[in-house]
Design a protein around this motif. Structure first.
Motif, PDB file in Angstrom:
ATOM      1  N   MET A 113     -42.544 -25.259 -51.665  1.00  0.00           N
ATOM      2  CA  MET A 113     -43.575 -25.349 -50.630  1.00  0.00           C
ATOM      3  C   MET A 113     -44.763 -24.453 -50.960  1.00  0.00           C
ATOM      4  O   MET A 113     -45.922 -24.883 -50.876  1.00  0.00           O
ATOM      5  N   ALA A 114     -44.510 -23.215 -51.330  1.00  0.00           N
ATOM      6  CA  ALA A 114     -45.604 -22.292 -51.635  1.00  0.00           C
ATOM      7  C   ALA A 114     -46.442 -22.801 -52.802  1.00  0.00           C
ATOM      8  O   ALA A 114     -47.681 -22.722 -52.782  1.00  0.00           O
ATOM      9  N   ASP A 115     -45.794 -23.333 -53.826  1.00  0.00           N
ATOM     10  CA  ASP A 115     -46.531 -23.875 -54.965  1.00  0.00           C
ATOM     11  C   ASP A 115     -47.363 -25.087 -54.556  1.00  0.00           C
ATOM     12  O   ASP A 115     -48.486 -25.287 -55.053  1.00  0.00           O
ATOM     13  N   ASP A 134     -42.044 -19.923 -41.901  1.00  0.00           N
ATOM     14  CA  ASP A 134     -41.905 -19.769 -43.347  1.00  0.00           C
ATOM     15  C   ASP A 134     -43.250 -19.421 -43.977  1.00  0.00           C
ATOM     16  O   ASP A 134     -43.322 -18.586 -44.883  1.00  0.00           O
ATOM     17  N   PHE A 135     -44.338 -20.060 -43.503  1.00  0.00           N
ATOM     18  CA  PHE A 135     -45.685 -19.762 -43.982  1.00  0.00           C
ATOM     19  C   PHE A 135     -46.666 -19.935 -42.826  1.00  0.00           C
ATOM     20  O   PHE A 135     -46.408 -20.692 -41.881  1.00  0.00           O
ATOM     21  N   THR A 139     -54.481 -21.255 -36.019  1.00  0.00           N
ATOM     22  CA  THR A 139     -53.572 -21.073 -37.135  1.00  0.00           C
ATOM     23  C   THR A 139     -52.503 -22.167 -37.151  1.00  0.00           C
ATOM     24  O   THR A 139     -52.029 -22.609 -36.111  1.00  0.00           O
ATOM     25  N   ALA A 140     -52.124 -22.598 -38.345  1.00  0.00           N
ATOM     26  CA  ALA A 140     -51.059 -23.585 -38.501  1.00  0.00           C
ATOM     27  C   ALA A 140     -49.829 -22.909 -39.106  1.00  0.00           C
ATOM     28  O   ALA A 140     -49.945 -22.005 -39.934  1.00  0.00           O
ATOM     29  N   TYR A 141     -48.671 -23.365 -38.666  1.00  0.00           N
ATOM     30  CA  TYR A 141     -47.407 -22.811 -39.137  1.00  0.00           C
ATOM     31  C   TYR A 141     -46.679 -23.862 -39.976  1.00  0.00           C
ATOM     32  O   TYR A 141     -46.734 -25.052 -39.683  1.00  0.00           O
ATOM     33  N   VAL A 142     -45.995 -23.395 -41.016  1.00  0.00           N
ATOM     34  CA  VAL A 142     -45.268 -24.294 -41.920  1.00  0.00           C
ATOM     35  C   VAL A 142     -43.793 -23.915 -41.900  1.00  0.00           C
ATOM     36  O   VAL A 142     -43.441 -22.740 -42.058  1.00  0.00           O
ATOM     37  N   GLN A 189     -50.734 -25.462 -34.711  1.00  0.00           N
ATOM     38  CA  GLN A 189     -50.186 -26.669 -35.313  1.00  0.00           C
ATOM     39  C   GLN A 189     -48.921 -26.333 -36.088  1.00  0.00           C
ATOM     40  O   GLN A 189     -48.827 -25.281 -36.727  1.00  0.00           O
ATOM     41  N   LEU A 190     -47.932 -27.214 -36.038  1.00  0.00           N
ATOM     42  CA  LEU A 190     -46.691 -27.029 -36.784  1.00  0.00           C
ATOM     43  C   LEU A 190     -46.557 -28.134 -37.822  1.00  0.00           C
ATOM     44  O   LEU A 190     -46.599 -29.319 -37.500  1.00  0.00           O
TER      45      LEU A 190
END
Length: 415
Positions: free
Chosen positions: A324-326, A350-351, A359-362, A390-391
């Motif tokens: 996910m981070a990549d 997680d991010f 802000t959006a959350y991942v 946002q999720l």
């Protein structure tokens, strides 16, 4: 004329300078720091208007530097070096001031693992430290993983910006070393108590070896006291030995030796960092070791904390988070990886994407059909609804979501 705003711009005693210049010219900037501290009492960060206060600190060696004002990190521009996520998005908020105390003359940390022991009453090498909390439930000391996460968060190594180049270990070393100068841990200066493995080049090999020898000489018996210290680096290989394992670190020829029992405990406690699948995604392992010096001069690891990171050193709690981070970085998204420190029950995304408003959350969902995991997932979803952002969710059985910014947002990012 009002000074130009922008991340990384600082005002000291009426003069506007770049933060990078201050860090590279500590001697030349000392009069500016002294004047600002005497006349105003603080510096100004010009990332936004109105400007935000910055703490001016002076190290034990008389070297000045600036730090974010306590409690104001989330007010800074998301691209500012002093920006931090709010308290609800970091395990840092779970400590009392006995564990981490910030003051004008530095940061004072109480580490749960002792760095000295009395020879008359030696401590078991692998005994877990006893942790206590205050009446409010806040931790009174910092564990090894908590300290590793604190260092990473302070150095902003859990942050990814599309405008910056690909971080290297040289980047990590420079940022981490900056934190050591202002920090005291268990009564000792952290620049003495913690050795961050420096980047290797043929030209610096001899100097690096000499620095490690100086560090090693501080360990061992001094009167009736046995001194330990900390080493932070990348685990390149874990090799078996007749008595346990040898941790071979990137950029360092000298290995760290450990008993098999310690490594077995570490692989259970930090299973993602030591998992076999991580290497398939180009991940790396960062570890913070407590070390002693053996009678023959070897460095012996007696405790450790480890974390998995991407190839660009963004922390990840699983190999799926590495993916996910990549993916976020490939789409040039600005994001932060929240760190839980020593907490296990904190509800953290997680991010966090910081290039959109709100802000959006991942979230990455890597387990299915487990009751406790599903309950945790529901708690997280309720938390995000309360936050109002946002999720973005990824169930690993499905393709990755699309992360590209909209045209307007991408144009703003390029500016």
């Amino acid at each position: 004329m009002a000074p130009t705003t922008g991340p990384g711009r600082i005002q000291l005693a009426g003069r506007t300078v770049q933060l990078a210049w201050l860090r590279e010219h500590s001697t030349e900037s000392a009069p500016l720091f002294a004047r600002a501290r005497a006349e105003v009492g603080h510096a100004w960060c010009l990332c936004l208007r109105p400007a935000l206060r910055l703490v001016i600190r002076c190290t034990r060696a008389g070297r000045y530097h600036v730090a974010g004002w306590p409690g104001e990190g989330e007010r800074h521009d998301s691209h500012c070096p002093f920006h931090k996520l709010g308290p609800a998005l970091s395990g840092r908020d779970r400590y009392s001031t006995q564990a981490i105390r910030e003051a004008d003359d530095g940061v004072f940390i109480r580490l749960a693992t002792p760095l000295t022991s009395t020879l008359a009453q030696p401590e078991p090498h692998v005994a877990a430290p006893q942790e206590t909390c205050d009446e409010a439930g806040s931790r009174r000391s910092v564990g090894l993983l908590g300290l590793l996460h604190w260092l990473w968060e302070q150095a902003q190594l859990n942050v990814s910006y599309p405008q910056t180049g690909r971080p290297t270990w040289r980047t990590c070393h420079a940022r981490l070393r900056q934190q050591l100068c202002e920090t005291t841990i268990n009564g000792r200066g952290m620049d003495e108590a913690l050795y961050v493995v420096p980047p290797f080049t043929p030209a610096t090999a001899d100097a690096n070896a000499a620095a490690l020898d100086v560090f090693r000489a501080r360990l061992g018996r001094h009167g009736m006291t046995e001194r330990r210290a900390l080493i932070l680096g990348q685990i390149k290989e874990v090799a078996p030995t007749p008595y346990g394992v040898a941790y071979r670190l990137a950029h360092q020829r000298t290995p760290l030796y450990a008993r098999a029992a310690l490594h077995a405990r570490a692989t259970r406690s930090y299973r993602h960092a030591f998992g076999k699948t991580a290497a398939e995604h180009g991940a790396t392992r960062i570890a913070l070791f407590v070390v002693e010096r053996s009678p023959k001069g070897h460095l012996i690891a007696v405790d450790l904390a480890a974390m998995l990171t991407t190839g660009t050193f963004i922390p990840a709690d699983s190999s799926y988070e590495v993916v996910m981070a990549d993916a976020l970085a490939a789409c040039r998204r600005a994001f932060v990886k929240p760190l839980r420190y020593d907490t296990v029950d904190a509800v953290l995304p997680d991010f966090v994407l910081t290039d959109v408003t709100p802000t959006a959350y991942v979230e990455v969902y890597g387990i299915q059909g487990r009751e406790t995991y599903d309950r945790r997932k529901a708690e997280k979803q309720a938390f995000y609804r309360r936050q109002g952002g946002q999720l973005i969710e990824w169930d690993i059985a499905q393709p990755l979501p699309l992360f590209a910014l909209s045209g307007a947002s991408a144009a703003a990012d390029r500016r």
